[in-house]
Design a protein around this motif. Structure first.
Motif, PDB file in Angstrom:
ATOM      1  N   GLY A  21      55.614  96.473  23.287  1.00 50.08           N
ATOM      2  CA  GLY A  21      56.452  96.373  22.092  1.00 50.08           C
ATOM      3  C   GLY A  21      57.644  97.299  22.241  1.00 50.08           C
ATOM      4  O   GLY A  21      57.456  98.499  22.447  1.00 50.08           O
TER       5      GLY A  21
ATOM      6  N   GLN B 274      72.274  98.085  21.554  1.00 48.91           N
ATOM      7  CA  GLN B 274      71.241  98.652  20.672  1.00 48.91           C
ATOM      8  C   GLN B 274      71.107 100.165  20.802  1.00 48.91           C
ATOM      9  O   GLN B 274      70.520 100.804  19.929  1.00 48.91           O
ATOM     10  CB  GLN B 274      69.862  98.027  20.996  1.00 48.91           C
TER      11      GLN B 274
ATOM     12  N   GLU C 114      55.113 106.824  16.893  1.00 43.38           N
ATOM     13  CA  GLU C 114      55.508 105.426  17.109  1.00 43.38           C
ATOM     14  C   GLU C 114      55.634 105.085  18.586  1.00 43.38           C
ATOM     15  O   GLU C 114      55.579 103.922  18.954  1.00 43.38           O
ATOM     16  CB  GLU C 114      56.858 105.166  16.440  1.00 43.38           C
TER      17      GLU C 114
ATOM     18  N   ASP D 116      58.368  94.306  25.914  1.00 37.55           N
ATOM     19  CA  ASP D 116      58.270  93.923  24.509  1.00 37.55           C
ATOM     20  C   ASP D 116      56.941  93.219  24.245  1.00 37.55           C
ATOM     21  O   ASP D 116      56.280  93.464  23.238  1.00 37.55           O
ATOM     22  CB  ASP D 116      59.455  93.018  24.131  1.00 37.55           C
TER      23      ASP D 116
ATOM     24  N   LYS E  63      59.426  98.254  19.981  1.00 36.29           N
ATOM     25  CA  LYS E  63      59.403  99.171  18.840  1.00 36.29           C
ATOM     26  C   LYS E  63      58.505 100.391  19.104  1.00 36.29           C
ATOM     27  O   LYS E  63      58.511 101.343  18.347  1.00 36.29           O
ATOM     28  CB  LYS E  63      58.991  98.439  17.558  1.00 36.29           C
ATOM     29  N   HIS E  64      57.732 100.316  20.191  1.00 42.27           N
ATOM     30  CA  HIS E  64      56.890 101.461  20.569  1.00 42.27           C
ATOM     31  C   HIS E  64      57.378 102.112  21.851  1.00 42.27           C
ATOM     32  O   HIS E  64      56.660 102.891  22.473  1.00 42.27           O
ATOM     33  CB  HIS E  64      55.441 101.005  20.787  1.00 42.27           C
ATOM     34  N   THR E  65      58.579 101.749  22.301  1.00 41.36           N
ATOM     35  CA  THR E  65      59.048 102.221  23.609  1.00 41.36           C
ATOM     36  C   THR E  65      60.350 102.992  23.494  1.00 41.36           C
ATOM     37  O   THR E  65      61.314 102.500  22.891  1.00 41.36           O
ATOM     38  CB  THR E  65      59.255 101.012  24.555  1.00 41.36           C
TER      39      THR E  65
ATOM     40  N   GLN F 177      62.087 109.731  12.917  1.00 39.22           N
ATOM     41  CA  GLN F 177      61.247 108.935  13.806  1.00 39.22           C
ATOM     42  C   GLN F 177      60.179 109.833  14.393  1.00 39.22           C
ATOM     43  O   GLN F 177      60.464 110.905  14.871  1.00 39.22           O
ATOM     44  CB  GLN F 177      62.096 108.317  14.917  1.00 39.22           C
TER      45      GLN F 177
ATOM     46  N   GLY G 296      65.608 102.835  21.442  1.00 38.40           N
ATOM     47  CA  GLY G 296      64.229 102.834  20.957  1.00 38.40           C
ATOM     48  C   GLY G 296      64.208 102.985  19.460  1.00 38.40           C
ATOM     49  O   GLY G 296      65.273 103.059  18.824  1.00 38.40           O
ATOM     50  N   PRO G 297      63.034 103.046  18.872  1.00 33.53           N
ATOM     51  CA  PRO G 297      62.938 103.127  17.422  1.00 33.53           C
ATOM     52  C   PRO G 297      63.620 104.386  16.893  1.00 33.53           C
ATOM     53  O   PRO G 297      63.371 105.484  17.388  1.00 33.53           O
ATOM     54  CB  PRO G 297      61.424 103.171  17.159  1.00 33.53           C
TER      55      PRO G 297
END
Ligand SMILES: [Zn+2]
Length: 571
Positions: free
Chosen positions: A367, A77, A42, A363, A369-371, A38, A528-529
């Motif tokens: 997002g 998650q 991102e 979100d 996916k960016h956090t 990762q 996170g991602p």
């Protein structure tokens, strides 16, 4: 031959350019090297959430009452650490927050307690107080609320800055790495929790129990940004005037439904011990304090944070920004009602909804996916001595004057009248001038006082600072050592027995601040991602948090960091 070299060089160069292009982070942990697939590219927002006073077992205890989008989302998650323990003795708010921010111990970052005695100035110091950084006024005439926080009461001015924090924070590292282009903010219900996380380079805002506004100091701004003035003009806290804190759900759905009315809970002058708790009218001196001692303060902080993200445009480009949100409500409720009260269960259940709302907003705006999200706490909380005694575990309350009296009695035996200069738990300071005038060895007096205190009821150990240079096997002493800063720490560190209460006089029912596990145990969650969903039970420490964020983001850990990156987050 030449071709082979060329080919190898070609492969090598393409690997380098690949590394450069995708910004892979390579982490060396011990002897193994982990490649973090990762990339920091991102991440547009590092969102560090601190839940003040959220003891490490509470999320587990209340899980059945959570919805799916708040704590449960992070628990499902994220990488969840179930056994994270602070390693310093004085588990207070400024100490924990600064440890999370810097990745090191109070012996290095200098935040040894909410309050200490400044030997040079010969007066008390409130951690982040700075007379040279006055509060920026938000209204023409300031309304003065009644201060119930004993530490806060000791601060002489309302000036605040991070100048007394002696080492850099993770947020300072981000500022340096991105050439000052990373936007950095710390917000909280409490001054010290906002200021510590924002570091020297970020901006901090906190809730004022005098006015119900979010305030800052001249260290950060010359004047309020327009969006802050606008937010304050709306006087959103006032809408709670004349209303009550009520249970969100039917009482039968709470594990601690039978724990509402207990005689040792503290009534904040009409707030009551049982639901519903009336906030009172807006002009009541305790109105804004009661707002903090409820889910309302957390909700106002969410509202302010959303406004901040929108107006400061956090997370909108490839330069990662940093936002620390420290929710104070759980801690405040704990202090008056205890961590095993219905109020505690309810404030955490409502914080779950607040958190769900925050994640939904992030979100949409940045997002998920960016956090990179980090959730932890600054300390845990003891159960109340009376509650433990009811259950059969005998504990009591210590009187700070009684502790000073024991020390003075020891001083008397050396011919010194009132050898105690100052006592604000945990540190007792001796009067150097009197000891010098009597021509006595201060080490001998320190150790005699420590021995007398250790012998008295309710005190587990009193540690003389002069004894810290010698190696001692006692793990409590190690925690005291991690808390020791030569210029700031007192001469004797007093540790109460488990569940015994030791704090300055005030309307406080229970306190954290001990080196025992109920105070050192906190949750740590990364989400996170690229962060795996997993639960990790090995022993880890909050000093590991800042180095983990740093390595995840491809930065050098903060200057004084002592913790190690948490490999499960990076793998
Ligand atoms: Zn705290």
């Amino acid at each position: 031959m030449q071709e082979a070299v060329k080919r190898i060089r070609g492969v090598f160069m393409s690997r380098i350019s690949l590394l450069l292009t995708i910004g892979m982070a390579i982490v060396t942990v011990g002897s193994s090297t982990i490649v973090n697939a990762q990339t920091n590219a991102e991440i547009r927002l590092v969102l560090q959430i601190t839940v003040d006073g959220l003891r490490g077992d509470l999320l587990n205890r209340y899980q059945a009452g959570f919805g799916k989008d708040g704590f449960r989302y992070l628990l499902k998650q994220g990488t969840v650490y179930t056994n994270a323990q602070y390693q310093h003795a004085n588990t207070e708010t400024i100490v924990g927050h600064t440890t999370l921010a810097t990745g090191t111990f109070p012996s290095q970052h200098g935040m040894i307690g909410n309050v200490w005695f400044d030997r040079e100035a010969k007066e008390l110091a409130y951690n982040i107080e700075d007379a040279d950084a006055p509060l920026l006024p938000t209204r023409d005439e300031a309304i003065k609320g009644e201060q119930v926080d004993p530490a806060q009461k000791l601060s002489r001015t309302q000036g605040r800055s991070p100048r007394a924090i002696l080492v850099p924070t993770l947020s300072d590292g981000l500022a340096a790495y991105y050439g000052g282009r990373s936007k950095i903010f710390g917000v909280s219900g409490k001054d010290r929790s906002a200021v510590a996380m924002a570091g020297q380079t970020g901006k901090a805002f906190w809730f004022s129990t005098d006015t119900g506004d979010f305030v800052t100091s001249s260290y950060y701004y010359d004047a309020y940004p327009e969006w802050v003035s606008d937010w304050n003009t709306q006087r959103r806290a006032e809408k709670y005037g004349g209303t009550k804190w009520e249970l969100a759900d039917d009482i039968s759905t709470y594990l601690l439904g039978a724990q509402d009315d207990r005689p040792y809970e503290v009534d904040l002058k009409g707030y009551g011990r049982v639901f519903p708790h009336p906030f009172g009218e807006v002009d009541d001196k305790l109105f804004y304090t009661r707002i903090v001692v409820s889910p309302a303060g957390n909700q106002l902080l969410l509202d302010f944070s959303k406004t901040l993200v929108t107006h400061e445009q956090l997370g909108q480009d490839t330069i990662p920004d940093y936002l620390s949100i420290s929710f104070s409500g759980v801690d405040a409720v704990n202090h008056f009602f205890g961590p095993s009260s219905l109020e505690n269960e309810e404030v955490i259940r409502q914080l779950d909804s607040t958190l769900a709302e925050l994640l939904k907003f992030i979100d949409k705006s940045v997002g998920l996916k960016h956090t990179l999200i980090i959730l932890a706490a600054d300390h845990g909380m003891a159960d109340m001595p009376e509650y433990m005694t009811e259950l059969g575990y005998a504990a009591g309350r210590l009187d700070p004057d009684g502790i000073a009296a024991i020390a003075n009695k020891t001083g008397n035996s050396f011919g010194i009248d009132e050898v105690v200069r100052f006592f604000f738990r945990p540190y007792l300071y001796l009067d150097d001038e009197k000891i010098a005038a009597a021509n006595l060895d201060r080490t001998i007096i320190e150790q005699a006082v420590a021995a007398a205190l250790t012998d008295s009821n309710g005190i587990a150990l009193a540690v003389a600072s002069s004894s810290l240079s010698a190696r001692q096997a006692n793990p409590l002493v190690e925690q005291v050592r991690n808390n020791f800063h030569a210029a700031r720490s007192g001469d004797i560190y007093v540790i109460q027995e488990p569940y015994w209460f030791l704090f300055d006089k005030g309307p406080i029912a229970v306190m954290h601040g001990s080196p025992w596990r109920y105070d050192t145990h906190v949750p740590i969650i990364f989400a996170g991602p690229g962060v795996d969903a997993q639960t990790v039970h090995r022993l880890v420490h909050p000093v590991d948090v800042a180095p983990t964020i740093a390595v995840f983001m491809g930065l050098t850990p903060p200057g004084a960091a002592q913790g190690s990156p948490l490999i499960e987050v990076l793998q």
